[in-house]
Design a protein around this motif. Structure first.
Motif, mmCIF file in Angstrom:
data_model
loop_
_atom_site.group_PDB
_atom_site.id
_atom_site.type_symbol
_atom_site.label_atom_id
_atom_site.label_comp_id
_atom_site.label_asym_id
_atom_site.label_seq_id
_atom_site.Cartn_x
_atom_site.Cartn_y
_atom_site.Cartn_z
ATOM 1 N N UNK A 150 41.043 16.656 76.468
ATOM 2 C CA UNK A 150 41.177 17.930 77.186
ATOM 3 C C UNK A 150 42.119 17.567 78.621
ATOM 4 N N UNK A 151 41.865 16.469 78.838
ATOM 5 C CA UNK A 151 42.552 16.200 80.478
ATOM 6 C C UNK A 151 43.834 16.539 80.262
ATOM 7 N N UNK A 152 44.605 16.360 79.522
ATOM 8 C CA UNK A 152 46.086 16.353 79.698
ATOM 9 C C UNK A 152 46.520 17.896 79.632
ATOM 10 N N UNK A 153 45.800 18.912 79.369
ATOM 11 C CA UNK A 153 46.181 20.233 79.430
ATOM 12 C C UNK A 153 45.199 20.893 80.051
ATOM 13 N N UNK A 154 44.184 20.321 81.126
ATOM 14 C CA UNK A 154 43.468 20.955 81.774
ATOM 15 C C UNK A 154 44.057 22.021 82.679
ATOM 16 N N UNK A 155 45.045 21.554 83.236
ATOM 17 C CA UNK A 155 45.948 22.322 84.460
ATOM 18 C C UNK A 155 46.186 23.903 83.584
ATOM 19 N N UNK A 156 46.384 23.722 82.276
ATOM 20 C CA UNK A 156 46.796 25.165 81.414
ATOM 21 C C UNK A 156 45.749 25.916 81.358
ATOM 22 N N UNK A 157 44.472 25.547 81.576
ATOM 23 C CA UNK A 157 43.108 26.242 81.524
ATOM 24 C C UNK A 157 42.774 27.386 82.354
ATOM 25 N N UNK A 158 42.076 28.100 82.048
ATOM 26 C CA UNK A 158 41.472 29.099 82.934
ATOM 27 C C UNK A 158 40.613 28.481 84.175
ATOM 28 N N UNK A 159 40.155 29.172 85.276
ATOM 29 C CA UNK A 159 39.254 28.555 86.366
ATOM 30 C C UNK A 159 37.939 28.171 85.611
ATOM 31 N N UNK A 160 37.511 28.978 84.730
ATOM 32 C CA UNK A 160 36.166 28.595 84.254
ATOM 33 C C UNK A 160 36.076 27.573 83.527
ATOM 34 N N UNK A 161 37.354 27.042 82.790
ATOM 35 C CA UNK A 161 37.315 25.879 82.075
ATOM 36 C C UNK A 161 37.524 24.667 82.881
ATOM 37 N N UNK A 162 38.220 25.070 83.982
ATOM 38 C CA UNK A 162 38.294 23.795 84.949
ATOM 39 C C UNK A 162 37.261 23.379 85.703
ATOM 40 N N UNK A 163 36.431 24.498 85.977
ATOM 41 C CA UNK A 163 34.986 24.066 86.624
ATOM 42 C C UNK A 163 34.250 23.465 85.796
ATOM 43 N N UNK A 164 34.157 23.685 84.423
ATOM 44 C CA UNK A 164 33.141 23.318 83.520
ATOM 45 C C UNK A 164 33.522 21.885 82.707
ATOM 46 N N UNK A 165 34.888 21.424 83.106
ATOM 47 C CA UNK A 165 35.071 20.345 82.598
ATOM 48 C C UNK A 165 34.439 19.023 83.121
ATOM 49 N N UNK A 166 33.851 19.177 84.282
ATOM 50 C CA UNK A 166 32.795 18.146 84.510
ATOM 51 C C UNK A 166 31.523 18.373 84.599
ATOM 52 N N UNK A 167 31.202 19.608 84.588
ATOM 53 C CA UNK A 167 29.725 19.850 84.713
ATOM 54 C C UNK A 167 29.230 20.182 83.182
ATOM 55 N N UNK A 168 30.196 20.737 82.324
ATOM 56 C CA UNK A 168 29.625 21.138 80.769
ATOM 57 C C UNK A 168 30.841 21.305 80.108
ATOM 58 N N UNK A 169 31.467 20.241 79.788
ATOM 59 C CA UNK A 169 32.740 20.134 79.052
ATOM 60 C C UNK A 169 32.549 20.759 77.796
ATOM 61 N N UNK A 170 31.420 20.846 77.001
ATOM 62 C CA UNK A 170 31.140 21.424 75.673
ATOM 63 C C UNK A 170 31.747 22.960 75.794
ATOM 64 N N UNK A 171 31.368 23.580 76.825
ATOM 65 C CA UNK A 171 31.672 24.986 76.952
ATOM 66 C C UNK A 171 33.138 25.385 76.957
ATOM 67 N N UNK A 172 34.068 24.334 77.199
ATOM 68 C CA UNK A 172 35.540 24.373 77.085
ATOM 69 C C UNK A 172 35.893 25.066 75.674
ATOM 70 N N UNK A 173 34.966 24.634 74.559
ATOM 71 C CA UNK A 173 35.263 25.102 73.180
ATOM 72 C C UNK A 173 35.081 26.505 73.120
ATOM 73 N N UNK A 174 34.091 27.065 73.744
ATOM 74 C CA UNK A 174 33.914 28.614 73.540
ATOM 75 C C UNK A 174 34.266 29.546 74.409
ATOM 76 N N UNK A 175 35.338 28.962 75.330
ATOM 77 C CA UNK A 175 36.150 30.034 76.071
ATOM 78 C C UNK A 175 36.876 30.959 75.382
ATOM 79 N N UNK A 176 36.860 32.156 75.849
ATOM 80 C CA UNK A 176 37.311 33.302 74.860
ATOM 81 C C UNK A 176 38.849 33.587 75.266
ATOM 82 N N UNK A 177 39.591 32.797 76.337
ATOM 83 C CA UNK A 177 40.738 32.997 76.527
ATOM 84 C C UNK A 177 41.827 32.674 75.690
ATOM 85 N N UNK A 178 42.590 33.408 75.104
ATOM 86 C CA UNK A 178 43.401 33.076 73.715
ATOM 87 C C UNK A 178 44.049 31.633 73.871
ATOM 88 N N UNK A 179 44.752 31.521 74.897
ATOM 89 C CA UNK A 179 45.634 30.441 75.294
ATOM 90 C C UNK A 179 44.570 29.311 75.337
#
Ligand code: AMP
Length: 416
Positions: free
Chosen positions: A185-214
Motif C-alpha cells: 500500500x505504501x506506493x499509493x498511500x499519497x492518493x488515499x484519503x486522510x483516514x487511510x493515511x492516518x490508519x496506515x501506521x496505526x491499523x493498516x487493515x482498516x485501509x481495506x474497508x475504506x468506503x472512498x471509491x478511489x
C-alpha cells in the motif's frame, strides 16, 4: 418552543410497531430453535470497557461514543454502549458464567448509540440483535451463527441478501500480513484519503474497508489474507466454508471488521434493498476478547445485526396486518354505558381483547370505531339485553348476529 426528537433518533410509532414485533417474535423463535439463551445488560458501561474491547483505533472509540462523567466521587467516565458484544463478554466474565457451562450461547437485543452522521439506515440511536457463542474453537460454531442470522431473515421474509466472508487470521499470521499490506500500500498511500493515511501506521487493515471509491479501487490490488493464513487459520476457514455447504456466500478479501477484537472468520450480510448503508448484520470470531477482559482463555464467535436495516429490507415484502381485537362493546343508549364498561372488563378478565367507545356516540359511529379497531365481533348491549342478562354477538366479517348469555359469549369469542 419547538421540541423534536434528537437528530439521528427515531420514534417508533404505533403503525410501525407491528413490523418491529414481527421481527422480535422471529428472533425469539429462531434463537430458541438454535439453543441461545437471552442476556440483558446495561445501556451504559465504563468507557474503558469499550476502549479495551472495541479498540482505540476504531471510528467508534475515536469519535462516535457518547461519553459522560458518572457524577460521583470516583471520577469514572461512562459511555452509552456503541455495541453489545463488549458488555455481554464483560457480564459473562463478571458472573463467571463459563464456570457452570464452558460453552455459553447467548443472544441479546436492544438499543445502541453512535455519534454518526445520520442518513437512511444510519442513526445515532439504533437497535441491534445478535448472538455470542463463547467457549468453543469449533468452526461449526462460526457456521451456526451465520445460519442463525440467515434463518431470522428467512423467517421475516427477507430473501434478497448476500453473505460475504473472509478470514483475518490470528496473532500468529496477521503481523506478516500487515507487513505485506504495508509494503503493497505504501506506493499509493499519497492518493488515499486522510483516514487511510492516518490508519496506515496505526491499523493498516482498516485501509481495506475504506468506503472512498478511489481507495477501494486501490485496495483491490492489495494482497488478500487468504494466501497468508497460518495452517490453523487456513484449516479453520476451510471447515467453516464446508459447514456452510449449500449456502451461497462470496469470499471477500476486502472484508475486515471495524472492531479490533476479531480473529479468523469475519462475515457480513448485505442487502441490495438498502442503499449505501447496506449491511444487515456482521460478525466473526474473537479468540482473545474474553481473556483480554479478564476472563479465562475462551474463544467466541457472534454477530450483530441492525433492527432498522432488517426492517427496511422487510418493508419490501408484504406488510403484516395489525392483530385483530376479539370484540368491541356497543351500547344502544348512554344509560347502558355502565353495563357496557362492566362487560368490557369482565370479558377482558376472561382473557379476551376488547375495547369500547367512551364518547357516548350514536350506534353507527360506534360500529365505525369497531371496524377501525379491527374487532372481530361486536358485543351489542341495549336495555332489553341488560334486563335479560344477555348480549347480541355480531360477527363483523359475516354480519351474522345472535343473542347469547354472557358466559356463552365469552366461550364463543374465545373459540372462534
Ligand atoms: P457493527 O457493530 O458496526 O458491525 O454493526 C452491526 C450492525 O448494526 C450493522 O450491520 C448494521 O445493521 C447495524 N448498525 C450499525 N451502526 C448503525 C447505525 N448507526 N444505524 C443503524 N444501524 C446500524
Amino acid at each position: 418552543m419547538n421540541l423534536s426528537a434528537p437528530r439521528g433518533t427515531q420514534d417508533i410509532l404505533p403503525q410501525d410497531i407491528h413490523n418491529w414485533r414481527r421481527l422480535e417474535d422471529a428472533l425469539r423463535k429462531v434463537f430458541g430453535r438454535f439453543g441461545y439463551e437471552e442476556i440483558r445488560i446495561p445501556v451504559f458501561e465504563d468507557v474503558r470497557l469499550f476502549n479495551r474491547a472495541v479498540g482505540e483505533v476504531t471510528d467508534i472509540v475515536e469519535k462516535e461514543m457518547y461519553t459522560f462523567a458518572s457524577g460521583g466521587e470516583d471520577g469514572d467516565t461512562f459511555a452509552l454502549r456503541p455495541e453489545l458484544t463488549a458488555g455481554v463478554v464483560r457480564a459473562l466474565v463478571e458472573h463467571n458464567l463459563l464456570n457452570n457451562n464452558p460453552f455459553m450461547k447467548l443472544w441479546y437485543a436492544g438499543p445502541a448509540f453512535r455519534k454518526e452522521r445520520p442518513q437512511k439506515g444510519r442513526y445515532r440511536q439504533f437497535h441491534q440483535f445478535g448472538v455470542e457463542a463463547i467457549g468453543s474453537m469449533d468452526p461449526y460454531v462460526d457456521a451456526e451463527t451465520v445460519l442463525t442470522l440467515t434463518t431470522i431473515l428467512k423467517e421475516v421474509g427477507v430473501t434478497q441478501y448476500e453473505i460475504h466472508m473472509n478470514s483475518i487470521g490470528c496473532p500468529n499470521c496477521r503481523p506478516a500480513y500487515r507487513e505485506a499490506l504495508k509494503q503493497a500500500a505504501a506506493a499509493t498511500l499519497k492518493e488515499r484519503c486522510g483516514n487511510c493515511q492516518r490508519r496506515f501506521d496505526r491499523n493498516i487493515l482498516r485501509l481495506l474497508d475504506c468506503k472512498v471509491e478511489h481507495d477501494r479501487e486501490l485496495s483491490k490490488q492489495l494482497p488478500g489474507m487468504f494466501e497468508m493464513l497460518c495452517a490453523d487459520c487456513k484449516a479453520h476457514f476451510e471447515k467453516v466454508q464446508s459447514a456452510l455447504a449449500g449456502v451461497p456466500f462470496t469470499l471477500d478479501k476486502l472484508l475486515v471488521r471495524g472492531l479490533d477484537y476479531y480473529t479468523k472468520t469475519v462475515y457480513e450480510v448485505t442487502s441490495p434493498l438498502l442503499g449505501s448503508q447496506d449491511a444487515l448484520g456482521a460478525g466473526g470470531r474473537y479468540d482473545n476478547l474474553v481473556a483480554e477482559l479478564g476472563g479465562p482463555k475462551a474463544s467466541g464467535v457472534g454477530f450483530a445485526a441492525g433492527f432498522e436495516r432488517v426492517l427496511i429490507a422487510m418493508s419490501h415484502g408484504e406488510a403484516p396486518k395489525p392483530p385483530a381485537m376479539d370484540f368491541f362493546v356497543i351500547y344502544v343508549e348512554d344509560k347502558n354505558k355502565g353495563d357496557a364498561f362492566r362487560i368490557l372488563n369482565q370479558f377482558r378478565q376472561a382473557g379476551l381483547s376488547g375495547a369500547m367507545d367512551f364518547e357516548s356516540r350514536r350506534m353507527k359511529a360506534q360500529f365505525r370505531e369497531a371496524v377501525r379497531a379491527n374487532a372481530r365481533f361486536a358485543v351489542i348491549l341495549g336495555e332489553d339485553e341488560v334486563k335479560k342478562g344477555v348480549v347480541k354477538l355480531k360477527n363483523l366479517t359475516t354480519t351474522e348476529e345472535k343473542e347469547v348469555a354472557l358466559d356463552e359469549a365469552v366461550r364463543r369469542l374465545a373459540s372462534s
